[in-house]
Motif scaffolding. Structure first.
Motif, short mmCIF file in Angstrom:
data_model
loop_
_atom_site.label_atom_id
_atom_site.label_comp_id
_atom_site.label_asym_id
_atom_site.label_seq_id
_atom_site.Cartn_x
_atom_site.Cartn_y
_atom_site.Cartn_z
N GLU A 230 0.71 -1.15 0.02
CA GLU A 230 0.13 0.06 -0.01
C GLU A 230 0.80 1.39 -0.03
N PHE A 231 1.94 1.31 0.70
CA PHE A 231 2.64 2.61 0.72
C PHE A 231 3.38 2.59 -0.41
N VAL A 232 3.94 1.63 -1.25
CA VAL A 232 4.79 1.45 -2.37
C VAL A 232 3.49 2.07 -3.43
N LEU A 233 2.41 1.74 -3.52
CA LEU A 233 1.46 1.90 -4.65
C LEU A 233 0.79 3.15 -4.49
N ASP A 234 0.84 3.73 -3.06
CA ASP A 234 -0.14 4.64 -2.94
C ASP A 234 0.48 6.11 -2.34
N ARG A 235 1.69 6.00 -1.74
CA ARG A 235 2.50 7.02 -1.10
C ARG A 235 3.85 7.38 -1.63
N LEU A 236 4.49 6.46 -1.89
CA LEU A 236 6.06 6.40 -2.35
C LEU A 236 6.36 7.54 -3.33
N ALA A 237 5.64 7.58 -4.40
CA ALA A 237 5.91 8.32 -5.55
C ALA A 237 5.76 10.06 -5.36
N GLU A 238 4.67 10.07 -4.07
CA GLU A 238 4.60 11.59 -3.81
C GLU A 238 5.51 11.85 -2.72
N ALA A 239 5.77 10.99 -2.14
CA ALA A 239 6.57 11.42 -0.69
C ALA A 239 8.20 11.47 -1.09
N HIS A 240 8.68 10.77 -2.03
CA HIS A 240 9.91 10.73 -2.38
C HIS A 240 10.47 10.59 -4.00
N ASP A 241 11.64 11.39 -4.21
CA ASP A 241 11.93 11.51 -5.38
C ASP A 241 12.76 10.25 -5.99
N PRO A 242 12.23 9.64 -7.15
CA PRO A 242 12.85 8.59 -7.67
C PRO A 242 14.51 8.63 -7.76
N GLU A 243 15.00 9.86 -7.99
CA GLU A 243 16.34 9.82 -8.11
C GLU A 243 17.31 9.49 -6.90
N LEU A 244 16.42 9.32 -5.81
CA LEU A 244 17.36 8.90 -4.59
C LEU A 244 17.55 7.29 -4.80
N GLY A 245 16.83 6.69 -5.70
CA GLY A 245 17.13 5.25 -5.86
C GLY A 245 16.45 4.68 -4.45
N ILE A 246 16.88 3.64 -4.31
CA ILE A 246 16.28 2.77 -3.10
C ILE A 246 17.18 3.00 -1.78
N ALA A 247 18.47 2.76 -1.93
CA ALA A 247 19.26 2.52 -0.65
C ALA A 247 19.33 4.20 0.19
N ARG A 248 19.05 5.15 -0.74
CA ARG A 248 19.02 6.48 -0.14
C ARG A 248 17.60 6.88 0.25
N LEU A 249 16.71 5.95 0.05
CA LEU A 249 15.37 6.52 0.81
C LEU A 249 15.54 6.47 2.34
N PRO A 250 14.57 7.35 2.89
CA PRO A 250 14.56 7.18 4.54
C PRO A 250 14.36 5.69 4.92
N SER A 251 14.48 5.26 6.01
CA SER A 251 14.58 3.94 6.37
C SER A 251 13.24 3.38 6.25
N GLU A 252 12.15 4.09 6.68
CA GLU A 252 10.87 3.53 6.70
C GLU A 252 10.27 3.26 5.12
N ALA A 253 10.58 3.96 4.49
CA ALA A 253 10.18 4.06 2.87
C ALA A 253 10.92 3.00 2.46
N ARG A 254 12.47 2.91 2.47
CA ARG A 254 13.18 1.76 2.10
C ARG A 254 12.75 0.43 2.65
N ARG A 255 12.43 0.36 3.68
CA ARG A 255 11.89 -1.05 4.42
C ARG A 255 10.73 -1.50 3.54
N HIS A 256 9.70 -0.63 3.24
CA HIS A 256 8.43 -0.89 2.28
C HIS A 256 8.91 -1.45 0.73
N VAL A 257 9.94 -0.58 0.40
CA VAL A 257 10.25 -0.68 -0.90
C VAL A 257 10.99 -1.96 -1.17
N ARG A 258 11.87 -2.29 -0.24
CA ARG A 258 12.57 -3.37 -0.38
C ARG A 258 11.76 -4.71 -0.14
#
Length: 159
Positions: free
Chosen positions: A27-55
């Motif tokens: 749900e986080f990935v599909l509904d909130r990730l793109a609004e909250a975080h720039d894709p240019e961060l990649g994955i490892a540079r996302l904040p920890s909570e976002a990174r945990r959901h994405v991974r």
């Protein structure tokens, strides 16, 4: 890995999908990730909570993709299970994955991408038909009526 081991892995993955943790991550990935975080961060540079959901979501589909790439597995069966969801997840995570690949200089989540590509080129209805899955409507009116009229005998709940 023999067929029974494949079955165990597939059942584990299907069970993981049903967990509250995975559902929250998807749900986080599909509904909130793109609004909250720039894709240019990649994955490892996302904040920890976002990174945990994405991974969690990305590795889940990468695991299915790895199985689908094995010569001993019928990839159509896997695609039949995750067809829509993997395409939906890849659509959101692709730009983060591409950025991560540029940052790392590697082929991060290629199995996930492989599975999304398989799902993109398959006709799911034909795939399910080829697997000879039954449909109630194809059985005729009597069979459908019998299915719909089935009742489950339940014991009364303790007071």
């Amino acid at each position: 890995m023999g067929p029974s081991n494949h079955t165990q892995v597939l059942l584990r993955l299907n069970g993981e999908y049903r967990t509250d943790e995975f559902q929250a991550s998807e749900e986080f990935v599909l509904d909130r990730l793109a609004e909250a975080h720039d894709p240019e961060l990649g994955i490892a540079r996302l904040p920890s909570e976002a990174r945990r959901h994405v991974r969690r979501v990305g590795h889940y589909y990468a695991d299915y993709g790895m199985l689908a790439a094995l010569p001993t597995i019928d990839s159509d069966r896997i695609v039949g299970v995750v067809h829509f969801r993997v395409r939906e997840a890849w659509a959101v995570l692709e730009p983060y994955t591409r950025a991560e690949r540029r940052i790392r200089g590697n082929s991060y989540w290629r199995y996930f991408e492989h599975l999304a590509c398989l799902a993109a080129v398959v006709d799911k209805e034909k795939l399910l038909s080829d697997q000879r899955l039954m449909c109630c409507e194809s059985l005729g009116a009597d069979a459908v009526a019998a299915i719909r009229s089935a009742s489950v005998v339940r014991e009364p709940a303790d007071p």
